[in-house]
Design an enzyme around this catalytic site. Structure first.
Site, mmCIF file in Angstrom:
data_model
loop_
_atom_site.group_PDB
_atom_site.id
_atom_site.type_symbol
_atom_site.label_atom_id
_atom_site.label_comp_id
_atom_site.label_asym_id
_atom_site.label_seq_id
_atom_site.Cartn_x
_atom_site.Cartn_y
_atom_site.Cartn_z
ATOM 1 N N PHE A 188 0.846 -1.203 0.000
ATOM 2 C CA PHE A 188 0.000 0.000 0.000
ATOM 3 C C PHE A 188 0.880 1.252 0.000
ATOM 4 C CE2 PHE A 188 -2.488 -3.379 2.078
ATOM 5 C CZ PHE A 188 -3.593 -3.405 1.242
ATOM 6 N N PHE A 285 -8.305 11.990 0.053
ATOM 7 C CA PHE A 285 -8.667 11.648 -1.331
ATOM 8 C C PHE A 285 -9.964 12.317 -1.768
ATOM 9 C CE2 PHE A 285 -5.427 8.868 -3.055
ATOM 10 C CZ PHE A 285 -4.586 8.854 -1.938
ATOM 11 N N CYS A 296 -0.742 3.203 -10.880
ATOM 12 C CA CYS A 296 -1.584 2.286 -10.104
ATOM 13 C C CYS A 296 -3.072 2.476 -10.368
ATOM 14 C CB CYS A 296 -1.276 2.457 -8.627
ATOM 15 S SG CYS A 296 0.463 2.183 -8.282
HETATM 16 C C1 UGA Z 1 -1.690 4.538 -4.896
HETATM 17 C C2 UGA Z 1 -2.281 4.211 -3.516
HETATM 18 O O1 UGA Z 1 -2.563 5.430 -2.824
HETATM 19 C C3 UGA Z 1 -1.318 3.359 -2.699
HETATM 20 O O2 UGA Z 1 -1.925 3.008 -1.474
HETATM 21 C C4 UGA Z 1 -0.998 2.097 -3.490
HETATM 22 O O3 UGA Z 1 -0.077 1.273 -2.808
HETATM 23 C C5 UGA Z 1 -0.398 2.491 -4.830
HETATM 24 O O4 UGA Z 1 -1.345 3.322 -5.543
HETATM 25 C C6 UGA Z 1 -0.128 1.240 -5.619
HETATM 26 O O5 UGA Z 1 -1.074 0.533 -5.961
HETATM 27 O O6 UGA Z 1 1.043 0.892 -5.809
HETATM 28 P P1 UGA Z 1 0.112 6.289 -5.823
HETATM 29 O O7 UGA Z 1 -0.312 5.854 -7.177
HETATM 30 O O8 UGA Z 1 1.560 6.363 -5.505
HETATM 31 O O9 UGA Z 1 -0.527 5.334 -4.690
HETATM 32 O O10 UGA Z 1 -0.459 7.748 -5.598
HETATM 33 P P2 UGA Z 1 -1.674 8.449 -4.816
HETATM 34 O O11 UGA Z 1 -1.128 9.334 -3.799
HETATM 35 O O12 UGA Z 1 -2.692 7.468 -4.403
HETATM 36 O O13 UGA Z 1 -2.271 9.368 -5.978
HETATM 37 C C7 UGA Z 1 -2.786 8.810 -7.178
HETATM 38 C C8 UGA Z 1 -3.345 9.902 -8.065
HETATM 39 O O14 UGA Z 1 -4.526 10.445 -7.496
HETATM 40 C C9 UGA Z 1 -2.395 11.088 -8.270
HETATM 41 O O15 UGA Z 1 -2.423 11.489 -9.626
HETATM 42 C C10 UGA Z 1 -2.972 12.169 -7.384
HETATM 43 O O16 UGA Z 1 -2.688 13.467 -7.845
HETATM 44 C C11 UGA Z 1 -4.454 11.864 -7.490
HETATM 45 N N1 UGA Z 1 -5.242 12.359 -6.339
HETATM 46 C C12 UGA Z 1 -5.020 11.871 -5.085
HETATM 47 C C13 UGA Z 1 -6.239 13.302 -6.533
HETATM 48 O O17 UGA Z 1 -6.475 13.768 -7.675
HETATM 49 N N2 UGA Z 1 -6.986 13.734 -5.462
HETATM 50 C C14 UGA Z 1 -6.790 13.255 -4.218
HETATM 51 O O18 UGA Z 1 -7.515 13.667 -3.279
HETATM 52 C C15 UGA Z 1 -5.770 12.305 -4.018
#
Ligand code: UGA
Length: 484
Positions: A188, A285, A296
């Protein structure tokens, strides 16, 4: 790492652990295990990656990773190696962290996982615990098990007591297949926080089929002092996919609300706050903006939809989540078109290329689609990102004539007819925006991450728009007009 008590002294009698795949999951995991006191082989067949790691160079940007790499090359607890067979042969626990990219039909491409299963079978010379960490569709662990069994059995029937193969020989002696277990232990880790997340997990999920497997994994994770959820294999696999799908759903949900906010003049950030204070919903989120990217969420969402279809389970909710997300870049660009009217011949400063801050990863980053569209519509782009420019240069070389990479946000804004903010790096919040405005030809800013304050941007003389912050824009317009 502070607060983590290590349990295994180096050379304390335990067999080493091997981590297969030195990517965004494998490398932080291997270094985390080394910090917990284990001797770890970091195996990957990409020779260049291994050479760089051996030379002490982190192969991608991740906060705190360089320090851990330097520390555990020196401590002798981390051994990068391209000899995957030897590393597996000398380890008892094998963490599988290889890539599971996306096939054209949206399903996960499990060819690397299958290849790893065959390699493990080839090196199965005593009990091993194979731990699936890569994100995979439910039932993959079952397939890994069958594949290892099949290939190990084939091997044992071809191998005599002296260990030599007797393909056609009369001396063929069937050896029993050594015992092994497969476990699912989804990761995670968030990019940009991977090292922190390794040491401070909300929970550890382990899907196991034997007491031995459970005990081995509990021994590894107990020092982290977090809840350990023990399940069967398929349940653990589905927990991971469901977690990513649920988080993506929250983001698309708030993005849909964001569009509604604009339509009715409401403010999405206040809506998110009002929603998130309900503990059943939670504040995380719920940041509206240009949508989610990365390696991811987009791919895992498609893999889960595909899994549902394979099993005849309608996944309409997830399809909508994807559709909302795909529309985000269009919604964002529409604001720019609205401000500029004609795009052809314009110069656009693009701040932020990575799919989120604190990483140099641009896979499925919204910035890629933004830049593609701008170029297609005849604009020139001046790009800046604190970490991701080398990755972006592979996709958009300067030689096209419409693309220029800049050394700072100030340089990118020089002569620009508009500035678009695509990744919420902290340094962009703290820019001297007066200086940016002086550098720009026309002071138009479109903020895809709601990073900046609309009132301050108005005061600094910008024609500023962001995502779903209707009333704040209106409030600042009122303020400008001297009304209450
Ligand atoms: C995500 C999950 O959060 C991790 O728990 C998981 O382990 C990982 O995928 C995986 O499967 O390996 P990650 O892809 O590194 O992690 O990034 P996040 O922080 O989750 O963000 C993902 C995307 O959502 C980004 O583009 C971010 O800008 C966007 N986001 C996030 C939003 O647009 N709004 C939010 O409120 C949060």
């Amino acid at each position: 790492m502070p607060g983590v008590r290590t349990r295994r002294a180096n050379g304390g009698g335990a067999q080493p652990i091997v981590v297969l795949g030195m990517g965004h999951v494998g490398l932080p995991t291997a270094l985390g295990l080394a910090e917990l006191g284990w001797t770890v082989f970091g195996a990957d067949d990409a020779a260049d990656k291994i050479e760089r790691l051996k030379a002490g160079e982190a192969t991608f940007y991740e906060p705190a990773m360089q320090e851990l790499l330097t520390k555990h090359l020196a401590s002798g607890r981390f051994h990068p190696t391209k000899d995957v067979d030897a590393a597996i042969a000398s380890s008892k626990v094998v963490f599988v962290c290889v890539g599971t990219p996306q096939r054209d039909d949206g399903a996960a491409d499990l060819s690397q996982i299958e290849a790893v299963a065959r390699t493990i079978a080839r090196n199965l010379d005593g009990y091993k615990l194979v731990v699936e960490k890569s994100t995979v569709p439910a039932s993959t662990a079952e397939r890994i098990k069958r594949t290892i069994e099949r290939y190990a059995r084939m091997r044992s029937s071809l191998t005599g007591k002296n260990g030599r193969a007797h393909r056609n020989g009369r001396h063929q002696t069937k050896q029993p297949v050594p015992r092994f277990d497969v476990a699912s232990n989804p990761e995670f880790l968030q990019e940009g926080k991977a090292i922190h997340d390794f040491f401070h997990p909300d929970r550890v999920v382990i899907g196991v089929e034997s007491e031995v497997a459970r005990e081995l994994l509990e021994e590894i994770y107990q020092p982290l002092k977090c809840p350990i959820v023990v399940t069967d294999l398929a349940t653990a696999e589905l927990i991971k996919h469901s977690a990513n799908a649920f988080l993506s759903t929250k983001i698309s949900f708030i993005n849909m609300i964001s569009d509604l906010c604009e339509a009715v003049g409401a403010d999405v950030e206040s809506v998110a706050r009002g929603l998130g204070l309900d503990p059943r919903i939670g504040p995380q989120f719920l940041k509206a903006g240009i949508g989610f990217g990365g390696y991811c969420f987009p791919k895992d969402l498609r893999a889960l939809i595909h899994l549902g279809e394979e099993h005849g389970v309608p996944c309409g909710i997830l399809r909508s989540v994807e559709e909302v997300n795909l529309r985000r870049v269009d919604v964002f660009l529409e604001k720019l078109r609205h401000a500029l009217w004609v795009m052809r011949g314009k110069t656009i400063a693009v701040l932020g290329l990575a799919f989120k801050p604190l990483t140099d990863d641009i896979r499925e980053a919204p910035a890629l689609r933004v830049i593609e569209e701008l170029i297609k519509e005849g604009a020139s782009v001046r790009l800046y990102d604190p970490e991701a420019m080398p990755s972006a240069q592979q996709v958009f070389p300067e030689s096209t004539g419409q693309v220029e990479y800049c050394r700072s946000a100030y340089e990118a804004s020089r002569g620009a007819h508009a500035l678009v903010l695509v990744t919420e790096w902290e340094e962009f919040r703290n820019l001297n925006w007066k200086k940016v405005r002086e550098a720009m030809e026309v002071p138009v800013v479109v903020d895809g991450r709601n990073l900046l304050d609309p009132v301050e941007m108005d005061e600094a003389g910008f024609e500023y728009s962001s995502m779903g912050r209707g009333t704040r824009q209106a409030a600042s317009a009122l303020e400008r007009a001297g009304k209450p």
